[in-house]
Design an enzyme around this catalytic site. Structure first.
Site, PDB file in Angstrom:
ATOM      1  N   ASN A   1     101.211  22.005  26.756  1.00  0.00           N
ATOM      2  CA  ASN A   1     100.600  21.657  28.186  1.00  0.00           C
ATOM      3  C   ASN A   1     101.758  22.468  29.191  1.00  0.00           C
ATOM      4  OD1 ASN A   1     100.604  19.039  30.337  1.00  0.00           O
ATOM      5  ND2 ASN A   1      98.864  19.974  29.793  1.00  0.00           N
TER       6      ASN A   1
ATOM      7  N   HIS B   1     107.893  26.149  32.150  1.00  0.00           N
ATOM      8  CA  HIS B   1     107.746  26.704  30.953  1.00  0.00           C
ATOM      9  C   HIS B   1     107.757  28.493  31.157  1.00  0.00           C
ATOM     10  CE1 HIS B   1     105.882  22.619  29.657  1.00  0.00           C
ATOM     11  NE2 HIS B   1     107.078  22.652  28.872  1.00  0.00           N
TER      12      HIS B   1
END
Ligand code: PAF
Length: 282
Positions: free
Chosen positions: A32, A37
């Site tokens: 996700n 990230h």
């Protein structure tokens, strides 16, 4: 970009890179993926020849009644994002690949796992430490990248790597925030529009507390109490608001210079965490 679900195939690829003298950076994730990230991946790319990203929603770090089954799984979109930023390999093992037998070994980091989120989520950091240890042993990277958003997790991992002499450099990467200050998190996707607006108050409470600490007038326990009341007024159910020493996450006092303020609070069913670091000049 290669995708593999298989430890053996991943190790084969890693062996080829190492034979060619290439360095490896590793970014473990639960998928996700958001800009936070991708920031980890970008940092990783700048510091090694090859970048491995894992996507594994690790069941052992979720407690009974937590959101393991609901945790957003967006593998296709994640792969596209990783392809876009030039990752070399995505490792997406199944639960059976990571935990094929009823395992007898668990990594448990005492003290720094026990308070804050560790108290609210018993066993959570054992699950994190164990899976991160397994992933580091599988990938054997030169460097592994973790976000400062999960500050206690980072502290637990740093302790584990030091205590077990794991041959990896842990690189911490500052939290990426939305324009209103909310720390990026996969769990933000659970928020309704109204809750999403409220959520920005969490970072505001950290900034106010940081300013009050710098101001040196109030006792730390009063600042904590004030901010817990503020969050409750804003519609949160605060779990903790703790002014801590960065090195061991124990309560800070006025002599400490390297501080982190940790907060966890629920809006509706969603539990959000955040933190801010404060450096004091005495
Ligand atoms: O921070 C996370 O996403 C997870 O806790 C981690 C480090 C990937 C371990 O499952």
């Amino acid at each position: 970009m290669k995708c593999t679900i298989d430890i053996k195939a991943l190790r084969e690829l890693l062996k080829q890179w190492r034979r060619a003298g290439e360095s490896v950076a590793f970014v473990p994730t639960m998928g996700n993926l958001h800009a936070g990230h991708l920031q980890l991946v970008n940092k990783a790319k700048g510091q090694a020849d090859r970048v491995v990203v894992s996507i594994f929603v690790n069941p052992t770090q979720f407690g009974a009644g937590e959101d393991f089954s609901l945790y957003p799984r967006t593998e296709h979109a994640d792969q596209e994002k990783l392809q876009g930023v030039g990752v070399d390999v995505v490792f997406m093992p199944s639960v059976e690949e990571m935990y094929p037998v009823n395992e007898l070994t668990k990594v448990s980091v005492s003290q720094v796992s026990e308070n804050h989120c560790g108290a609210a989520r018993p066993g959570h950091f054992d699950g994190v430490a164990t899976v991160v240890c397994k992933l580091l042993n599988i990938v054997q990277p030169d460097k592994a990248f973790f976000g400062e958003k999960d500050f206690q997790q980072l502290t637990v991992i740093n302790a584990m790597v030091a205590d077990l002499n794991l041959p990896v450099d842990i690189v911490s990467v500052p939290t990426v925030r939305e324009s209103d200050g909310l720390a990026m998190s996969s769990r933000n996707a659970y928020l309704t529009t109204e809750q999403r607006e409220q959520a920005a108050q969490l970072y505001l409470s950290l900034c106010v507390a940081a300013a009050l600490i710098q101001n040196k007038k109030l006792a730390y326990s009063d600042i904590e109490k004030q901010q817990i009341e503020f969050l409750a007024e804003q519609g949160f159910e605060p779990d903790y608001f703790s002014i801590c020493k960065r090195k061991d996450l124990l309560a800070a006092n006025k002599e400490d210079t390297e501080i982190v303020i940790l907060v966890a609070a629920r809006i509706g069913k969603t539990r959000l965490i955040d933190n801010i670091q404060v450096d004091i000049e005495n």
